[in-house]
Design a protein around this motif. Sequence first.
Motif, PDB file in Angstrom:
ATOM      1  N   ALA A 218       0.837  -1.201   0.000  1.00 49.23           N
ATOM      2  CA  ALA A 218       0.000   0.000   0.000  1.00 49.23           C
ATOM      3  C   ALA A 218       0.872   1.251   0.000  1.00 49.23           C
ATOM      4  N   TYR A 219       1.948   1.239   0.782  1.00 50.81           N
ATOM      5  CA  TYR A 219       2.876   2.369   0.791  1.00 50.81           C
ATOM      6  C   TYR A 219       3.520   2.551  -0.578  1.00 50.81           C
ATOM      7  N   THR A 220       3.995   1.456  -1.159  1.00 49.30           N
ATOM      8  CA  THR A 220       4.664   1.517  -2.451  1.00 49.30           C
ATOM      9  C   THR A 220       3.721   2.013  -3.531  1.00 49.30           C
ATOM     10  N   GLN A 221       2.482   1.539  -3.532  1.00 43.40           N
ATOM     11  CA  GLN A 221       1.504   2.022  -4.497  1.00 43.40           C
ATOM     12  C   GLN A 221       1.281   3.528  -4.350  1.00 43.40           C
ATOM     13  N   ALA A 222       1.200   4.000  -3.116  1.00 44.64           N
ATOM     14  CA  ALA A 222       0.999   5.429  -2.898  1.00 44.64           C
ATOM     15  C   ALA A 222       2.181   6.231  -3.451  1.00 44.64           C
ATOM     16  N   ILE A 223       3.403   5.759  -3.213  1.00 43.50           N
ATOM     17  CA  ILE A 223       4.593   6.438  -3.733  1.00 43.50           C
ATOM     18  C   ILE A 223       4.597   6.406  -5.261  1.00 43.50           C
ATOM     19  N   GLU A 224       4.289   5.249  -5.825  1.00 34.06           N
ATOM     20  CA  GLU A 224       4.290   5.123  -7.281  1.00 34.06           C
ATOM     21  C   GLU A 224       3.249   6.030  -7.926  1.00 34.06           C
ATOM     22  N   THR A 225       2.084   6.146  -7.299  1.00 30.58           N
ATOM     23  CA  THR A 225       1.052   7.031  -7.824  1.00 30.58           C
ATOM     24  C   THR A 225       1.503   8.482  -7.755  1.00 30.58           C
ATOM     25  N   ALA A 226       2.082   8.852  -6.622  1.00 34.51           N
ATOM     26  CA  ALA A 226       2.532  10.239  -6.462  1.00 34.51           C
ATOM     27  C   ALA A 226       3.608  10.612  -7.473  1.00 34.51           C
ATOM     28  N   LEU A 227       4.504   9.686  -7.784  1.00 31.79           N
ATOM     29  CA  LEU A 227       5.642   9.987  -8.652  1.00 31.79           C
ATOM     30  C   LEU A 227       5.421   9.565 -10.097  1.00 31.79           C
ATOM     31  N   GLY A 228       4.246   9.035 -10.392  1.00 30.14           N
ATOM     32  CA  GLY A 228       3.961   8.650 -11.761  1.00 30.14           C
ATOM     33  C   GLY A 228       4.713   7.427 -12.235  1.00 30.14           C
ATOM     34  N   ILE A 229       5.052   6.512 -11.331  1.00 32.10           N
ATOM     35  CA  ILE A 229       5.768   5.285 -11.688  1.00 32.10           C
ATOM     36  C   ILE A 229       4.749   4.197 -12.016  1.00 32.10           C
ATOM     37  N   THR A 230       4.909   3.567 -13.173  1.00 35.21           N
ATOM     38  CA  THR A 230       4.023   2.483 -13.589  1.00 35.21           C
ATOM     39  C   THR A 230       4.793   1.176 -13.575  1.00 35.21           C
ATOM     40  N   VAL A 231       4.242   0.166 -12.921  1.00 35.63           N
ATOM     41  CA  VAL A 231       4.897  -1.144 -12.895  1.00 35.63           C
ATOM     42  C   VAL A 231       4.260  -2.033 -13.958  1.00 35.63           C
ATOM     43  N   SER A 232       4.975  -3.063 -14.328  1.00 40.90           N
ATOM     44  CA  SER A 232       4.511  -3.968 -15.377  1.00 40.90           C
ATOM     45  C   SER A 232       3.387  -4.863 -14.862  1.00 40.90           C
ATOM     46  N   PRO A 233       2.572  -5.415 -15.774  1.00 44.02           N
ATOM     47  CA  PRO A 233       1.557  -6.381 -15.351  1.00 44.02           C
ATOM     48  C   PRO A 233       2.155  -7.565 -14.600  1.00 44.02           C
ATOM     49  N   ARG A 234       3.379  -7.976 -15.010  1.00 40.77           N
ATOM     50  CA  ARG A 234       4.042  -9.090 -14.311  1.00 40.77           C
ATOM     51  C   ARG A 234       4.320  -8.712 -12.858  1.00 40.77           C
ATOM     52  N   ASP A 235       4.820  -7.498 -12.628  1.00 39.99           N
ATOM     53  CA  ASP A 235       5.055  -7.052 -11.251  1.00 39.99           C
ATOM     54  C   ASP A 235       3.757  -7.024 -10.462  1.00 39.99           C
ATOM     55  N   GLY A 236       2.687  -6.579 -11.111  1.00 37.21           N
ATOM     56  CA  GLY A 236       1.393  -6.565 -10.433  1.00 37.21           C
ATOM     57  C   GLY A 236       0.982  -7.946  -9.981  1.00 37.21           C
ATOM     58  N   ARG A 237       1.204  -8.946 -10.824  1.00 36.99           N
ATOM     59  CA  ARG A 237       0.830 -10.314 -10.460  1.00 36.99           C
ATOM     60  C   ARG A 237       1.730 -10.856  -9.353  1.00 36.99           C
ATOM     61  N   LEU A 238       3.016 -10.595  -9.432  1.00 39.41           N
ATOM     62  CA  LEU A 238       3.915 -11.084  -8.383  1.00 39.41           C
ATOM     63  C   LEU A 238       3.572 -10.456  -7.034  1.00 39.41           C
ATOM     64  N   ARG A 239       3.210  -9.201  -7.035  1.00 40.45           N
ATOM     65  CA  ARG A 239       2.812  -8.548  -5.783  1.00 40.45           C
ATOM     66  C   ARG A 239       1.518  -9.156  -5.251  1.00 40.45           C
ATOM     67  N   ALA A 240       0.581  -9.434  -6.143  1.00 41.66           N
ATOM     68  CA  ALA A 240      -0.655 -10.102  -5.714  1.00 41.66           C
ATOM     69  C   ALA A 240      -0.350 -11.473  -5.129  1.00 41.66           C
ATOM     70  N   MET A 241       0.624 -12.172  -5.704  1.00 38.69           N
ATOM     71  CA  MET A 241       1.012 -13.482  -5.191  1.00 38.69           C
ATOM     72  C   MET A 241       1.553 -13.369  -3.768  1.00 38.69           C
ATOM     73  N   LEU A 242       2.381 -12.356  -3.530  1.00 37.80           N
ATOM     74  CA  LEU A 242       2.931 -12.172  -2.184  1.00 37.80           C
ATOM     75  C   LEU A 242       1.825 -11.865  -1.179  1.00 37.80           C
ATOM     76  N   LEU A 243       0.839 -11.072  -1.585  1.00 38.75           N
ATOM     77  CA  LEU A 243      -0.304 -10.802  -0.709  1.00 38.75           C
ATOM     78  C   LEU A 243      -1.025 -12.094  -0.327  1.00 38.75           C
ATOM     79  N   GLU A 244      -1.184 -12.988  -1.300  1.00 34.82           N
ATOM     80  CA  GLU A 244      -1.892 -14.233  -1.015  1.00 34.82           C
ATOM     81  C   GLU A 244      -1.065 -15.156  -0.135  1.00 34.82           C
ATOM     82  N   LEU A 245       0.241 -15.195  -0.333  1.00 32.10           N
ATOM     83  CA  LEU A 245       1.090 -15.999   0.552  1.00 32.10           C
ATOM     84  C   LEU A 245       0.987 -15.498   1.990  1.00 32.10           C
ATOM     85  N   GLU A 246       0.919 -14.178   2.164  1.00 30.11           N
ATOM     86  CA  GLU A 246       0.761 -13.612   3.510  1.00 30.11           C
ATOM     87  C   GLU A 246      -0.610 -13.972   4.073  1.00 30.11           C
ATOM     88  N   ARG A 247      -1.618 -13.950   3.226  1.00 30.02           N
ATOM     89  CA  ARG A 247      -2.975 -14.292   3.666  1.00 30.02           C
ATOM     90  C   ARG A 247      -3.039 -15.746   4.137  1.00 30.02           C
TER      91      ARG A 247
END
Length: 497
Positions: A218-247
């Motif tokens: 959530a922090y990283t997304q906020a920073i990326e939005t503020a600075l106009g940084i776009t991550v790849s779809p692959r990064d988006g999926r890997l981050r979602a995977m980490l969220l699920e492993l934590e869940r």
Amino acid sequence: MTGASSSSQTIRRVSPTDLGAEAANLLAAGYRLALAACHDDGDALRAVYLFAAGPPSRLVELHVPIDADRPHLPSLAEISFPAGRFEREMHDLFGVVPDNHPLPRRLVRHPNWPAGWYPMRHDAGPPPAFATTQEPYQFLHIDGPGVYEIPVGPVHAGLIEPGHFRFSVVGETILELEIRLWFVHRGIEKLFESRRPADGVALAERISGDTAVGHSLAYTQAIETALGITVSPRDGRLRAMLLELERIYNHVTDLGALANDVGYGVLNGHAQHIREQLLRLNHTVTGHRLLRGAITPGTTHLLQLPDPRQLRDVGADIAELAGLILANSTVCDRFARTARLTRTQAADLGCLGYVARASGQTADARHDHPTCDLEPEPVIHDSGDVLARFLVRRDEIAASVALVEEIIETAGMGDGPKDCRIVVDRGRRSGIGIVEGWRGTIVHRVEIADGTITRHKIVDPSWFNWPALPIALAETIVPDFPLTNKSFNLSYAGNDL
């Protein structure tokens, strides 16, 4: 926000007199109040209210100027219970008075805090001496034949953080539970100020230790939005995977703990064995058992992908564990109809995560504000009792295992992490991150000026869910408190920022 689809975001500047009508219109249109924060801009004060809705992801910010010489705001407590608590927090930390608030008592500041000292103001300075004597906190007192009080905490026998629970009971029946938190106000939001964006990740990972991925993302997304940084779809999926492993590792821990609270210790031992396997799996993926260090602005760092066969085996083991727990009639009798939170109560309180979804609410940021292009449907049960909160966890584990397997098949390791050079101009920028952590929706809002963070507001789902615990416990019995408390499993650290 970065992710599968960008949010539609609107920023409105409204006067204090128009705030109530604007907020009421947004709530009537299906938005929820996700965050409210005060800002000290040096020469003026400002309140920011973030309303969120989805799908598709829609965000509306209301910016309200506050007279620094007479810091008052009209209270929204009559139309939004969460707003009333945010307003009390603003009063405690910034000195902003919510006019016509129905309960204008301290929330964060305990009675020994110095009067007139507001630690989030830019000119607050070092804290003055705290009082060594104080008037006792005025708990709600109930009189009547046979009514007595049971105080619990704030220091507990287990390895948990401090919180005080005051029960008013007749026999074993709970008439009222009042909870007092904020014994350890750590000043986390203040610690973010003046940090460079890349330097805040380690602090975000430690906001609530069992939610390292949720808060860092959530922090990283906020920073990326503020600075106009776009991550790849692959990064988006890997981050979602980490969220699920934590869940997964947190949910299976709770399944075992719930069994333990009704005397089924042998299955809690088995759950802890599964948890250890998952923590070791986390270490192979990120180099850290709690998945720290994997997410930074613009990049996602993994050592390797999880072994899908191992994950499937663990998923099957968890399904068997849950089946054994529910096959015990005594366990089911203790879980079913215990500490019910109705759908209406959950909605009125603004509950999030498995607490809300066990009461028939559909709130799930993976669907409303997706991190990647894979959007799992929310797992819903509607009985609102301990059993429903158990079943939501069980079913979410199965859904998470399936989602992780799909990500493993499609994301791949690629060419490895790429360096992301963060460039910050001299303007003022803001960004929002919204993530479905394992307890529920996490929101971070950040403002950056001249290369450093000037304000960072954090909202953990426990902030919304703590007030629901006493509601669910009304008319239950005292021996049901440990079981109910575990079924909520709220974070002290995420609340006591």
